[in-house]
Motif scaffolding. Structure first.
Motif, PDB file in Angstrom:
ATOM      1  N   LEU A 247      17.343 -77.535  14.340  1.00 44.30           N
ATOM      2  CA  LEU A 247      16.350 -76.760  14.006  1.00 44.30           C
ATOM      3  C   LEU A 247      17.222 -75.574  13.777  1.00 44.30           C
ATOM      4  O   LEU A 247      16.942 -74.470  13.643  1.00 44.30           O
ATOM      5  N   GLY A 248      18.322 -76.390  12.555  1.00 44.08           N
ATOM      6  CA  GLY A 248      18.686 -75.199  12.302  1.00 44.08           C
ATOM      7  C   GLY A 248      19.960 -73.926  12.340  1.00 44.08           C
ATOM      8  O   GLY A 248      20.216 -73.204  12.232  1.00 44.08           O
ATOM      9  N   ALA A 249      20.238 -74.500  13.790  1.00 38.16           N
ATOM     10  CA  ALA A 249      20.978 -73.901  15.330  1.00 38.16           C
ATOM     11  C   ALA A 249      22.109 -74.347  15.832  1.00 38.16           C
ATOM     12  O   ALA A 249      22.268 -75.083  16.516  1.00 38.16           O
ATOM     13  N   PRO A 250      22.980 -75.207  14.992  1.00 42.21           N
ATOM     14  CA  PRO A 250      23.812 -76.428  16.321  1.00 42.21           C
ATOM     15  C   PRO A 250      24.905 -75.804  16.541  1.00 42.21           C
ATOM     16  O   PRO A 250      25.044 -74.290  16.437  1.00 42.21           O
ATOM     17  N   VAL A 251      25.244 -76.183  17.937  1.00 39.78           N
ATOM     18  CA  VAL A 251      25.720 -75.021  18.828  1.00 39.78           C
ATOM     19  C   VAL A 251      27.571 -76.323  18.813  1.00 39.78           C
ATOM     20  O   VAL A 251      27.270 -77.406  18.808  1.00 39.78           O
ATOM     21  N   ARG A 252      27.843 -75.623  19.811  1.00 44.24           N
ATOM     22  CA  ARG A 252      28.575 -76.509  20.234  1.00 44.24           C
ATOM     23  C   ARG A 252      29.338 -77.247  21.859  1.00 44.24           C
ATOM     24  O   ARG A 252      27.903 -76.880  22.838  1.00 44.24           O
ATOM     25  N   THR A 253      30.000 -78.104  22.048  1.00 43.17           N
ATOM     26  CA  THR A 253      29.927 -78.527  23.268  1.00 43.17           C
ATOM     27  C   THR A 253      30.440 -77.634  24.287  1.00 43.17           C
ATOM     28  O   THR A 253      29.815 -78.190  25.538  1.00 43.17           O
ATOM     29  N   PRO A 254      30.579 -75.903  24.473  1.00 44.15           N
ATOM     30  CA  PRO A 254      30.136 -75.646  25.683  1.00 44.15           C
ATOM     31  C   PRO A 254      29.161 -75.174  26.516  1.00 44.15           C
ATOM     32  O   PRO A 254      28.540 -75.383  26.953  1.00 44.15           O
ATOM     33  N   VAL A 255      27.931 -75.021  24.823  1.00 36.54           N
ATOM     34  CA  VAL A 255      26.567 -75.172  24.874  1.00 36.54           C
ATOM     35  C   VAL A 255      26.271 -76.416  26.001  1.00 36.54           C
ATOM     36  O   VAL A 255      25.050 -76.118  26.630  1.00 36.54           O
ATOM     37  N   LEU A 256      26.418 -77.154  25.353  1.00 37.60           N
ATOM     38  CA  LEU A 256      26.092 -78.585  25.362  1.00 37.60           C
ATOM     39  C   LEU A 256      26.234 -79.108  27.459  1.00 37.60           C
ATOM     40  O   LEU A 256      25.600 -79.515  27.683  1.00 37.60           O
ATOM     41  N   ASP A 257      27.188 -78.513  27.192  1.00 41.46           N
ATOM     42  CA  ASP A 257      27.855 -78.223  28.917  1.00 41.46           C
ATOM     43  C   ASP A 257      26.922 -77.504  29.802  1.00 41.46           C
ATOM     44  O   ASP A 257      26.453 -77.781  31.058  1.00 41.46           O
ATOM     45  N   GLU A 258      26.064 -76.542  29.376  1.00 46.25           N
ATOM     46  CA  GLU A 258      25.354 -75.751  29.880  1.00 46.25           C
ATOM     47  C   GLU A 258      24.166 -76.311  30.362  1.00 46.25           C
ATOM     48  O   GLU A 258      23.712 -76.068  30.672  1.00 46.25           O
ATOM     49  N   VAL A 259      23.845 -76.318  28.973  1.00 44.54           N
ATOM     50  CA  VAL A 259      22.396 -77.474  28.930  1.00 44.54           C
ATOM     51  C   VAL A 259      22.178 -78.133  30.456  1.00 44.54           C
ATOM     52  O   VAL A 259      21.777 -78.939  30.668  1.00 44.54           O
ATOM     53  N   ALA A 260      23.470 -78.887  30.326  1.00 43.31           N
ATOM     54  CA  ALA A 260      23.410 -80.179  31.282  1.00 43.31           C
ATOM     55  C   ALA A 260      23.573 -79.714  33.153  1.00 43.31           C
ATOM     56  O   ALA A 260      22.569 -80.174  33.654  1.00 43.31           O
ATOM     57  N   GLN A 261      24.017 -78.712  32.467  1.00 43.47           N
ATOM     58  CA  GLN A 261      24.773 -77.767  34.267  1.00 43.47           C
ATOM     59  C   GLN A 261      23.318 -77.332  34.840  1.00 43.47           C
ATOM     60  O   GLN A 261      22.827 -77.091  35.560  1.00 43.47           O
TER      61      GLN A 261
END
Length: 296
Positions: free
Chosen positions: A115-129
């Motif tokens: 989607l043209g908006a890459p994110v960092r690992t902490p954001v993916l951790d919040e997604v999992a949370q």
């Protein structure tokens, strides 16, 4: 009071956008609405830009709905059957939940890239949370399903704080219907709940396998691209070395040309002096011949 569905429609459209597009689109929508409904325009203008994790969860709901629903169904069935699974089944269910959430978090990273908006690992951790919270609480699951999250969710014990977590109006109260089938349900109903729980686990397992297969394919594609990039790097290094060699040769040739130019100018000066000397000698010879002829 503006119609709830009008505000919800506006929020649904706005929360489908990238965070960097949100504010301008929200303000434009509020401005275009103001002439017909000033109160609705004011409510639209109050909508907050989603956090990166909330935005990504909203996009998973839109673009990976099967995987999201598998997670949420598994959470619902697990909550209903919590008291009827033994310790082994509960441990397996916990492992499956973690696998499914981890797989979806990895897929969220790939979706953000798409989607043209890459994110960092902490954001993916919040997604999992957020998905862990949605699996533990029915209202949190409804918040995720809305696709209008403003911030990430977090379960504290069995509670999930949903204050100001969802934009654009109230959520459906699916959690109350779930709570109605408690421990007083008839044995047949409990057996049916168990069957649905296991069916949800099977769907979740298939979703995990599909997500892991896509992750493996993405990893293989990444390795192939990395190999091509390494080849390109080597080729560039070779060409750079060749260029440096040619530039050194050019510097040597230019130095030799400069030396030749200096030698050419020195010889030209010597030639000019020799020409002047020759001309002077010729004059002297002419004068000497004239003197000789006069003596005769």
């Amino acid at each position: 009071m503006p119609p709830a569905d009008a505000l919800e429609d506006a929020a649904t459209a706005l929360y489908s956008l990238r965070p960097d597009e949100f504010t301008a689109a929200r303000n434009a929508r509020a401005q275009s609405t103001a002439s017909d409904d000033r109160e609705l325009a004011a409510r639209i203008r109050e909508l907050r830009r989603p956090s990166p994790a909330a935005w990504l969860v909203n996009q998973l709901v839109r673009h990976r709905s099967d995987e999201v629903e598998a997670i949420l169904e598994l959470g619902a069935e697990a909550r209903q059957a919590q008291g009827r699974f033994d310790a082994v089944e509960l441990a397996e269910l916990g492992r499956q939940r973690r696998r499914l959430v981890s797989a979806l978090a990895r897929e969220a990273g790939e979706l953000a890239e798409e989607l043209g908006a890459p994110v960092r690992t902490p954001v993916l951790d919040e997604v999992a949370q957020t998905f862990q919270a949605a699996m533990s609480d029915a209202s949190a699951a409804d918040a995720v399903r809305s696709g209008r999250l403003v911030r990430a969710l977090e379960a504290v014990g069995v509670e999930v704080d949903l204050r100001d977590a969802v934009a654009g109006g109230p959520l459906p109260s699916a959690g109350r219907a779930e709570a109605a089938g408690g421990d007083d349900a008839a044995p047949a109903a409990r057996a049916d709940a168990d069957r649905r729980a296991r069916a949800a686990r099977e769907r979740a397992e298939r979703a995990v396998e599909a997500a892991e297969r896509r992750a493996a394919e993405a990893s293989a594609a990444l390795e192939a691209i990395a190999a091509r990039l390494a080849d390109a790097d080597r080729r560039r290094d070779e060409l750079t070395a060749r260029r440096d060699e040619l530039e050194e040769q050019l510097r040597r040739v230019e130095s030799e040309i400069a030396d030749a130019d200096r030698a050419q100018r020195a010889l030209a000066r010597e030639r000019d002096r020799a020409a002047r000397d020759a001309e002077a000698a010729e004059v002297d010879a002419d004068e000497a011949r004239e003197s000789r002829d006069g003596l005769e």
